[in-house]
Design a protein around this motif. Structure first.
Motif, short mmCIF file in Angstrom:
data_model
loop_
_atom_site.label_atom_id
_atom_site.label_comp_id
_atom_site.label_asym_id
_atom_site.label_seq_id
_atom_site.Cartn_x
_atom_site.Cartn_y
_atom_site.Cartn_z
N PRO A 229 0.78 -1.13 -0.06
CA PRO A 229 0.01 0.02 0.05
C PRO A 229 0.83 1.23 0.02
O PRO A 229 0.29 2.26 -0.32
N VAL A 230 2.08 1.28 0.74
CA VAL A 230 2.86 2.55 0.66
C VAL A 230 4.17 2.19 -0.33
O VAL A 230 4.89 1.38 0.03
N SER A 236 1.99 10.06 -2.75
CA SER A 236 0.90 9.55 -2.02
C SER A 236 -0.55 9.37 -2.73
O SER A 236 -0.73 10.66 -2.98
N THR A 237 -1.01 8.63 -2.64
CA THR A 237 -2.58 8.46 -3.17
C THR A 237 -3.44 8.28 -2.14
O THR A 237 -3.08 7.43 -1.29
N SER A 239 -5.80 6.10 -0.05
CA SER A 239 -5.93 4.88 -0.03
C SER A 239 -7.28 4.47 -0.09
O SER A 239 -8.21 5.12 0.34
N ASP A 241 -10.13 1.51 1.02
CA ASP A 241 -10.24 1.09 2.07
C ASP A 241 -10.11 -0.64 1.87
O ASP A 241 -10.50 -1.02 0.98
N GLY A 242 -9.29 -0.93 2.90
CA GLY A 242 -9.04 -2.58 2.88
C GLY A 242 -8.02 -2.83 1.66
O GLY A 242 -7.76 -3.84 1.06
N GLY A 243 -7.01 -1.62 1.43
CA GLY A 243 -6.36 -1.85 0.06
C GLY A 243 -5.24 -2.86 0.25
O GLY A 243 -4.35 -3.03 -0.82
N ALA A 244 -4.88 -3.12 1.63
CA ALA A 244 -3.79 -3.97 1.62
C ALA A 244 -3.93 -5.24 1.45
O ALA A 244 -3.96 -6.34 1.66
N ILE B 22 6.88 2.57 5.62
CA ILE B 22 5.72 2.37 6.29
C ILE B 22 5.28 3.59 7.10
O ILE B 22 3.94 3.80 7.05
N ARG B 24 5.69 8.09 7.54
CA ARG B 24 6.63 8.96 7.24
C ARG B 24 6.04 10.37 7.72
O ARG B 24 4.86 10.59 7.94
N ALA B 41 -7.18 2.41 7.43
CA ALA B 41 -7.55 1.15 6.93
C ALA B 41 -6.25 0.09 7.14
O ALA B 41 -5.25 0.54 7.64
N ASN B 42 -6.47 -1.27 6.70
CA ASN B 42 -5.42 -1.95 7.02
C ASN B 42 -4.27 -1.68 6.13
O ASN B 42 -4.54 -1.47 4.91
N GLY B 43 -3.33 -1.77 6.64
CA GLY B 43 -2.01 -1.57 6.05
C GLY B 43 -1.59 -0.05 5.91
O GLY B 43 -0.62 0.31 5.37
N ALA B 209 -3.18 7.42 6.97
CA ALA B 209 -3.54 6.97 5.64
C ALA B 209 -2.10 6.91 4.83
O ALA B 209 -1.35 8.02 5.12
N ASP B 210 -1.77 5.57 4.30
CA ASP B 210 -0.50 5.63 3.52
C ASP B 210 0.56 6.04 4.44
O ASP B 210 1.71 6.68 3.95
N GLY B 211 0.60 5.68 5.62
CA GLY B 211 1.78 5.83 6.56
C GLY B 211 2.07 7.41 6.94
O GLY B 211 3.02 7.77 7.39
N GLN B 212 0.99 8.33 6.68
CA GLN B 212 0.77 9.52 7.22
C GLN B 212 -0.32 9.99 8.08
O GLN B 212 -1.44 9.52 7.79
#
Lengths: 244, 214, 43, 221
Positions: A229-230, A236-237, A239, A241-244, B22, B24, B41-43, B209-212
């Motif tokens: 996801p990252v 960064s876009t 995310s 939901d549940g994208g992992a 992961i 930043r 979200a997950n991740g 989200a997205d590590g931020q």
């Protein structure tokens, strides 16, 4: 995101072609040894490959220590490259030792201390390479491999010492040893030329093998960031939901 | 130990594993008396953020302090006993009984293991104290984790998906634990993907989200 | 051992050396190409 | 410093309690070692004088190759949630290493005693084997330290358990040579002291290496 890896230079291969040609010619024309006869020519490949095997492992140890100090993956790739080349040269040295032993002593294998140690080293670094295959996490892999590389530093001298002591008690050194050859000047020069050619081969292989290690690392990173996801350094876009 | 007013302070922290980033640009502060809910979200990096605050993950850049101890120094070892961390997966030894798990933890922290049984009773597991952890359900194992935290009485409570696999009794218990810790001048960070369950106890929420953080 | 037979062993040794080193270098080259191709496919 | 040894004791005891309940070493590894002792005469012949001569060496080989399995056994201490909890409980990684090695030492001693007895009975060995408690202790200590270190080096990866014996076997050569030569020297009425000292040095070196690498190995990522 992926930096295009620069290709390794060509000059080591040119140098290798020249030095190998000189070395093989010298090894074929130099006079045979009085005791060993033509068989002494195996010396010019056996000794350099054994010497390079140990040098390569020495480089692995140094690079491992550098990695533990600096934590830069470039050191880890050099350690890895050198270990793989070392294993190849160790296998070569053992094979050549056998090819030499059979016509000389009538057996493929003798329990010479140095031969035994070389065989053990072969397996130590086979284990090192196997360890590197057990994880794709670059940092964890580098750290674990480096610790094993340094553990080998402390343990191999003990292995060496124990094997030498064990053989000195059990086998009176009556056999003609490769290094027991009475070497005249022309043979010595030939050996040195051959050593130079092998070292050039090591350097050329190192460039290529490090390039390969770099590509493999890039590949791991690229594959991870396309499904993770990252993304590495991507913009960064939002995310999903549940994208992992 | 004395609790500083600011229990968690992260400034411009990044965490990467291998070559993957992961977390930043994390700026995050938690003061005494706060219960912060972190949603994502997950991740998105929730668990890593929590493990970072628990001093279990080292930041690859940036600086921060937890309970007054600067990250990336050996000082964090001294503040670890004041951190109560309940991860997403239970960290019990399967071959030990529930009570033995609690006693082991107490002994390692050089605390009196005597209260283990009453701690288990207070999470409703008094009758299962001598059962092997591997024969307990996921929910029971999580309750045991909370009993562990209850025994230690931490200043900083870090909960990963605090209500997952728990029935209503246990949920209430966890919420009471959060309120008690916060009321005593401590703080809590709760990460979850399930907003309603945490909103009830959180004094403030942030999104990840997205590590931020945002 | 007659000299001719000794030469056979010498040639065996040199051929062995040659094959091992060439196969190893070739394996590096093959692996480099494979990695480059997969990297190219990713981008 | 008392904290360190208290942690070592707690970890070692926990490992032994785990082993007592799971019974992996007692019911799997030790019988496996004992049957290896029985398999050798089946493979190479049952000539009594020959077995008496090669028996001690076979015993040590079985200890080195099969004893490794004691260190390989999977421990729930290795899972990430448990490691997190131990770290937060303030466990020194070095204490965890020493504690686990201590537990492996106890299990290896049990392994050596049972397999040793089997060897004495089956190969009709004299008392020589049992008069060498020093080598038994040192081999168990060295193998425990080496095996535990190797197991923690590979613990993060996949297929780890298969790799540990490959890492341990070549590096255990000084222990194997020390133990077999000390025994042989003893039988021949010579001094075994040098060989025993060599095992001591090996054990100490392994202990230092293990303690020093415990910290870096525990950092995740």
């Amino acid at each position: 995101m992926t930096t295009r890896t620069s290709r390794s230079p060509r000059w080591p291969w040119v140098l290798l072609a020249i030095s190998a040609a000189v070395a093989v010619t010298a090894a074929m024309v130099v006079g045979p040894d009085a005791v060993q006869g033509q068989l002494s020519r195996i010396l010019y490949v056996h000794v350099p490959s054994a010497w390079l095997a140990f040098t390569a492992f020495g480089v692995t140890m140094l690079m491992s220590a550098m990695y533990l100090w600096k934590r830069d993956l470039a050191w880890d790739r050099r350690a890895h490259a050198s270990a793989e080349i070392g294993v190849v040269f160790t296998g070569l040295a053992i094979g050549l030792g056998m090819i030499w032993a059979k016509p000389t002593w009538g057996v493929w294998w003798t329990w010479d201390a140095r031969l035994t140690l070389t065989a053990i080293m072969f397996f130590v670094y086979l284990g090192y390479l196997a360890l590197r295959r057990t994880t794709d996490d670059l940092e964890a892999r580098a750290k674990r491999a480096a610790i094993l590389g340094v553990l080998a530093v402390v343990q191999v001298p003990l292995v060496h010492f124990s094997v030498v002591w064990w053989r000195t008690l059990h086998q009176p050194p009556t056999l003609i040893k490769p290094e027991g050859i009475d070497m005249d000047a022309s043979m010595f020069v030939t050996l040195m030329v051959s050593l130079a050619a092998f070292t050039t081969a090591y350097v050329a292989m190192m460039y290529k093998r490090v390039e390969l290690a770099r590509l493999e690392d890039e590949l791991l990173v690229a594959e991870r960031s396309t499904d993770g996801p990252v993304a590495g350094a991507a913009v960064s876009t939002p995310s999903i939901d549940g994208g992992a | 130990m004395t609790v500083p007013d600011t229990l968690v302070e992260l400034s411009d922290v990044a965490v990467s594993a291998g070559s993957t980033t992961i977390l930043r640009d994390v700026d995050f502060t938690v003061s005494s008396g706060e219960a912060v809910g972190v949603f994502g979200a997950n991740g998105a990096g929730k668990t890593t953020l929590l493990r970072l605050i628990a001093t279990l993950v080292r930041p690859s850049s940036g600086s921060g302090s937890i309970l007054g101890a600067a990250l990336n120094t050996s000082d964090v070892i001294d503040v670890r006993p004041a951190i109560g961390y309940v991860g997403h997966l239970p960290g019990l030894l399967p071959e030990l009984t529930l009570i033995e798990n609690l006693q082991l933890h107490a002994k390692l922290q050089r605390r009196d293991p005597e209260h283990a049984r009453s701690a288990l009773a207070s999470v409703g597991l008094g009758g299962a104290a001598d059962r092997l952890a591997e024969r307990c359900s996921h929910g029971m194992q999580r309750r045991t984790e909370f009993a562990k935290v209850l025994m230690a009485g931490p200043k900083l409570l870090l909960l990963d998906e605090p209500h997952s696999a728990l029935d209503q009794d246990a949920v209430d218990l966890v919420d009471a634990l959060v309120e008690r810790t916060v009321g005593a001048g401590g703080a809590a960070v709760l990460v979850s993907h399930d907003r309603p369950s945490v909103n009830a106890v959180a004094t403030r929420t942030v999104e990840i989200a997205d590590g931020q953080l945002r | 051992m007659p000299s001719a037979e000794q030469w056979n062993w010498v040639f065996l040794a040199y051929a062995f050396t040659y094959v091992v080193l060439v196969v190893f270098v070739a394996s590096i080259a093959v692996r480099i190409n494979a990695a480059r191709q997969r990297l190219g496919a990713d981008e | 410093m008392t904290g360190f040894w208290a942690q070592v004791a707690v970890i070692a005891r926990t490992e032994l309690v785990r082993e007592r309940r799971a019974g992996q070493v007692l019911w799997i590894t030790i019988p496996f070692g004992a049957i290896a002792i029985l398999l050798v005469p089946i493979a190479i012949g049952t000539d009594a004088p020959m077995l008496r001569r090669i028996g001690p060496g076979l015993f040590w080989m079985v200890v080195m190759l099969f004893g490794v399995l004691v260190a390989v056994r999977r421990s729930s201490l290795d899972t990430l949630p448990v490691r997190d909890q131990l770290a937060l409980a303030g466990v020194d990684p070095a204490a965890a290493y020493v504690g686990r090695a201590a537990a492996a030492f106890v299990l290896l001693l049990a392994f050596e005693v049972v397999v040793g007895l089997a060897a004495v009975l089956v190969y009709d060995l004299g008392s020589g084997l049992l008069i060498a408690p020093a080598t038994l202790l040192l081999a168990a200590a060295g193998l425990a330290l080496l095996g535990t270190l190797a197991a923690s080096i590979v613990s993060a990866g996949r297929d780890g358990s298969a790799l540990v014996p490959l890492l341990v076997a070549p590096l255990s050569v000084p222990l194997l040579i020390g133990a077999t030569q000390a025994h042989e020297a003893f039988e021949l009425g010579r001094s075994s002291l040098g060989w025993v000292l060599m095992m001591v040095v090996t054990t100490v070196v392994l202990a230092i290496a293990g303690v020093l690498s415990a910290g870096p190995l525990q950092e995740t990522g």
